[in-house]
Design an enzyme around this catalytic site. Structure first.
Site, PDB file in Angstrom:
ATOM      1  N   HIS A 106      23.910   0.051 -24.018  1.00 42.69           N
ATOM      2  CA  HIS A 106      23.255  -0.871 -24.951  1.00 42.69           C
ATOM      3  C   HIS A 106      21.741  -0.864 -24.786  1.00 42.69           C
ATOM      4  CE1 HIS A 106      27.072  -2.427 -26.363  1.00 42.69           C
ATOM      5  NE2 HIS A 106      27.466  -2.540 -25.103  1.00 42.69           N
ATOM      6  N   ASN A 155      -3.284 -25.720   1.585  1.00 47.33           N
ATOM      7  CA  ASN A 155      -2.156 -24.950   1.066  1.00 47.33           C
ATOM      8  C   ASN A 155      -1.694 -25.620  -0.210  1.00 47.33           C
ATOM      9  OD1 ASN A 155       0.157 -23.501   0.556  1.00 47.33           O
ATOM     10  ND2 ASN A 155       1.339 -24.394   2.230  1.00 47.33           N
ATOM     11  N   GLY A 156      -1.708 -24.885  -1.326  1.00 43.71           N
ATOM     12  CA  GLY A 156      -1.257 -25.459  -2.585  1.00 43.71           C
ATOM     13  C   GLY A 156      -2.260 -25.233  -3.692  1.00 43.71           C
ATOM     14  N   LYS A 197       5.795 -15.401   1.413  1.00 46.50           N
ATOM     15  CA  LYS A 197       7.133 -15.730   1.881  1.00 46.50           C
ATOM     16  C   LYS A 197       7.623 -17.059   1.320  1.00 46.50           C
ATOM     17  CE  LYS A 197      10.806 -15.065   4.367  1.00 46.50           C
ATOM     18  NZ  LYS A 197      11.747 -14.017   3.935  1.00 46.50           N
ATOM     19  N   CYS A 244       0.167 -20.408   1.980  1.00 48.22           N
ATOM     20  CA  CYS A 244      -0.881 -20.313   2.989  1.00 48.22           C
ATOM     21  C   CYS A 244      -0.419 -20.919   4.302  1.00 48.22           C
ATOM     22  CB  CYS A 244      -2.133 -21.047   2.515  1.00 48.22           C
ATOM     23  SG  CYS A 244      -2.646 -20.602   0.853  1.00 48.22           S
ATOM     24  N   GLU A 279      19.481  -7.224  -6.980  1.00 48.60           N
ATOM     25  CA  GLU A 279      18.793  -7.405  -5.701  1.00 48.60           C
ATOM     26  C   GLU A 279      18.236  -6.084  -5.175  1.00 48.60           C
ATOM     27  OE1 GLU A 279      17.544  -8.882  -1.857  1.00 48.60           O
ATOM     28  OE2 GLU A 279      17.521  -9.522  -3.957  1.00 48.60           O
ATOM     29  N   TRP A 315      -3.554 -17.230   0.712  1.00 49.69           N
ATOM     30  CA  TRP A 315      -2.963 -16.403  -0.343  1.00 49.69           C
ATOM     31  C   TRP A 315      -3.614 -16.836  -1.637  1.00 49.69           C
ATOM     32  CZ3 TRP A 315       0.126 -16.814  -4.773  1.00 49.69           C
ATOM     33  CH2 TRP A 315       0.810 -15.652  -5.161  1.00 49.69           C
ATOM     34  N   ARG A 361       4.125 -15.768   5.893  1.00 44.28           N
ATOM     35  CA  ARG A 361       3.963 -16.471   4.630  1.00 44.28           C
ATOM     36  C   ARG A 361       3.191 -15.643   3.607  1.00 44.28           C
ATOM     37  NH1 ARG A 361       3.989 -22.278   4.515  1.00 44.28           N
ATOM     38  NH2 ARG A 361       5.230 -23.082   6.224  1.00 44.28           N
ATOM     39  N   LYS A 394      14.307  -5.484  -4.389  1.00 42.72           N
ATOM     40  CA  LYS A 394      13.830  -5.077  -3.068  1.00 42.72           C
ATOM     41  C   LYS A 394      12.939  -3.832  -3.169  1.00 42.72           C
ATOM     42  CE  LYS A 394      15.178  -7.995  -0.124  1.00 42.72           C
ATOM     43  NZ  LYS A 394      14.910  -8.985  -1.177  1.00 42.72           N
ATOM     44  N   GLU A 425       9.611  -4.797  -4.669  1.00 42.26           N
ATOM     45  CA  GLU A 425       8.819  -5.664  -3.789  1.00 42.26           C
ATOM     46  C   GLU A 425       8.033  -4.885  -2.748  1.00 42.26           C
ATOM     47  OE1 GLU A 425      10.809  -9.972  -3.044  1.00 42.26           O
ATOM     48  OE2 GLU A 425      11.992  -8.274  -2.350  1.00 42.26           O
TER      49      GLU A 425
END
Length: 608
Positions: free
Chosen positions: A503, A98-99, A603, A2, A480, A74, A27, A484, A487
């Site tokens: 496999h 925030n938290g 973020k 946040c 990665e 958030w 963020r 991406k 996301e």
């Protein structure tokens, strides 16, 4: 995650609060709100969704107060609705947070028994009611906050505004970042320097357990014991950054294209180009010859940088490396040998799981190195040694330039380790440094493939699933690339070591499956080609990312071949990260998703 802003101003602050919150959009958030003092009375305006919705609310119901707090939320507790948006308030106090308050349920039950009436599902509202309970007993705002903070369990940053106190803001932090800004007869609170950049370049960062009492003229900082303490006053460079999209459609696109420059800046910090030697900007407080094992810990994209570094350290320095996801490392109580090296990678330097892992490693007596983009961050301040990446502010939630800058720092450190341990000669070091020096140019050359990748993205956007394959240092880039795509386009994707195809994952291959193969022409290229043949035999659509020699030698037809510039095999991941970033970006654009702020993501993950 946040964003928090607070202003003790001389003129109406609502518009300033919103402008500052816009700087914290990177963020991630799903609702926003502000509270100001209108005379002696607290007034709030909140809105679900983006800040433009809050702006509309303020246009319809303006606020004129000169003291206020703001927040982008958030969601952690409760859905992203207006009644769950911050600030939360009673008649006497408003709070932004925030938290996570881990013990909010037991606090809420206790407060409800005392008569408190709750209007949200959030953990944050208990803070407002807890402080209010002490105010109702006749305590001052400072006394009420001091009494409340020890009762809160979790990681948090808090900002408080009090009815009838126009010359007062209080902030507190435990785990989550919070900065103070100093102005001319004005004072500020913010989650980071970027939030405060429009107002001041003079800041202090609160340390864990600190709380601060702000008036228009001064900020008095207390530590967890209540003692008055001084924290270093710094000049922030955040205001010198132009945090906008320039001529790009999205921040992510801008940041992808900034990579030749910022990777070059990072390179210059770690390499003496004239002597072709690695020249770390800090003296390491340990001898690599005494290091028997390296542990690398990170989350998300940063962990994939760690996986690449594992190959480099083991190849150049011949030292075993273990890579751990930070959220697992802490809780499995990994045995660490005193004197060994633990490396922690984080763009923000505030990632909660990585910070917890760092503290665990310190307790075990390991040497700790932080690879971070924010040198004033908590991880940077608590690590024994800081190796800063010079990516500049990264606004897009999906990391791009921070990732390649992390790789540059880790490459330099691995070469330094190899030289120190006698595994690399002067000539070896010089050759590797020459390879690093070429990277910015090679990244710029790789960006030339963007039109071809943009066209390819139109086909990828029609897919439900995508597979990424790679061997050696290309395997983490496959991981990665898949991350991406997931996301920002919301298309399911998986990355695999190419040798693992038979496999299990080979069962997924059919004529609808795009398979992105990361395969520079290196010592494992022929092995990768054999895996491509397995895909082709089952009708899979191969997208080959290689160089000119690889394109010539590949014996399998591909749907598309993306040809990158020729380069030595040592540091291909830094360059081959570019096409997978571009493919994810352009696919997301075709899909019409929120590229810079994808759903459910943030973020800076400052809670576990």
């Amino acid at each position: 995650m946040c964003g928090i802003v607070g202003i003790l101003g001389r003129t109406p602050v609502a518009e300033q609060l919103v402008d500052s919150l816009k700087r914290l959009e990177y963020r991630g958030y799903d609702s926003a709100g502000v509270a100001t003092l209108e005379g002696d009375r607290l007034e709030r305006r909140r809105a679900e969704g983006k800040l433009k919705n809050l702006e509309k609310r303020l246009d319809a119901e303006p606020l004129q107060g000169t003291t206020g707090i703001g927040h982008t939320r958030w969601a952690t507790h409760g859905k992203p609705t207006e009644h769950n948006a911050h600030p939360h308030a009673t008649e006497n106090v408003a709070v932004v947070h925030n938290g996570i308050i881990e013990n909010f349920r037991e606090l809420r039950e206790k407060l409800e028994k005392q008569g408190a009436k709750f209007s949200s599902e959030t953990d944050t509202e208990v803070v407002a009611h807890l402080v209010n309970s002490y105010l109702l007993k006749g305590q001052s705002p400072q006394e009420a906050v001091k009494a409340s903070l020890p009762q809160l369990r979790g990681a948090f940053a808090l900002g408080f505004l009090f009815a009838g106190h126009g010359d007062l803001l209080i902030g507190a932090r435990k785990g989550s970042p919070l900065a103070i800004g100093y102005g001319d007869g004005e004072m500020y609170l913010g989650s980071d320097a970027i939030a405060l950049a429009p107002f001041t370049d003079t800041i202090s960062y609160l340390e864990d357990g600190d709380w601060v009492v702000l008036s228009h003229e001064v900020g008095v900082i207390h530590d967890a014991s209540g003692a008055v303490v001084n924290r270093e006053v710094l000049k922030s460079g955040a205001s010198s950054f132009l945090v906008d999209k320039a001529n790009y459609r999205h921040f992510m696109a801008k940041e992808i294209h900034e990579q030749p420059e910022v990777v070059g800046h990072t390179l210059a910090r770690y390499v003496d180009m004239a002597s072709e030697r690695v020249a770390l900007p800090v003296k390491l407080p340990f001898d690599f010859n005494d290091v028997q094992r390296i542990t690398i810990t990170a989350c998300g994209t940063a962990s994939y940088a760690g996986y690449v570094a594992k190959y480099w350290f083991e190849r150049f320095a011949r030292v075993p490396v273990e890579v751990d996801v930070a959220s697992e490392f802490r809780y499995r109580e990994a045995p660490l040998r005193k004197g060994d090296l633990a490396v922690f990678i984080s763009q923000s330097g505030e990632t909660a799981d990585t910070l917890a892992a760092l503290r665990y490693a310190k307790e075990q007596g390991a040497h700790t190195v932080a690879v971070v983009n924010v040198p004033t961050s908590t991880i940077a301040r608590e690590a024994e040694t800081v190796l800063q990446t010079l990516a500049g502010p990264e606004i897009g939630v999906a990391s791009t330039k921070a990732f390649t800058c992390q790789l540059m720092v880790l490459a330099a450190l691995a070469v330094a380790a190899g030289k120190a341990r006698g595994e690399l000669s002067d000539a070896d070091e010089a050759k590797l440094v020459q390879g690093l020096v070429e990277i910015p140019r090679l990244i710029a050359a790789a960006l030339v493939a963007e039109p071809q990748i943009e066209k390819l993205a139109r086909d990828i956007a029609k897919s439900r699933d995508v597979l990424y394959l790679g061997r050696g240092t290309s395997f983490p880039i496959a991981l990665e690339g898949a991350l991406k795509l997931k996301e920002i386009s919301y298309i399911h994707a998986e990355g695999y070591a190419a040798g693992e195809l038979k496999h299990g994952p080979i069962a997924l291959i059919d004529e609808t499956m795009p398979v992105v193969v990361i395969a520079p022409y290196d010592r494992v290229f022929e092995k990768t080609v054999s895996n491509m043949q397995e895909v082709a035999a089952r009708g899979g659509n191969i997208i080959l990312v290689t160089d000119a020699k690889g394109a010539e030698e590949a014996t399998v037809d591909s749907l598309v071949t993306i040809v990158l510039p020729d380069m030595g095999s040592a540091f291909t991941p830094i360059v081959y990260a570019i096409p997978v970033q571009l493919l994810a970006y352009h696919t997301a654009v075709v899909m019409g998703t929120d590229v810079d702020q994808p759903r459910n993501l943030a973020k800076s993950v400052t809670v576990e």
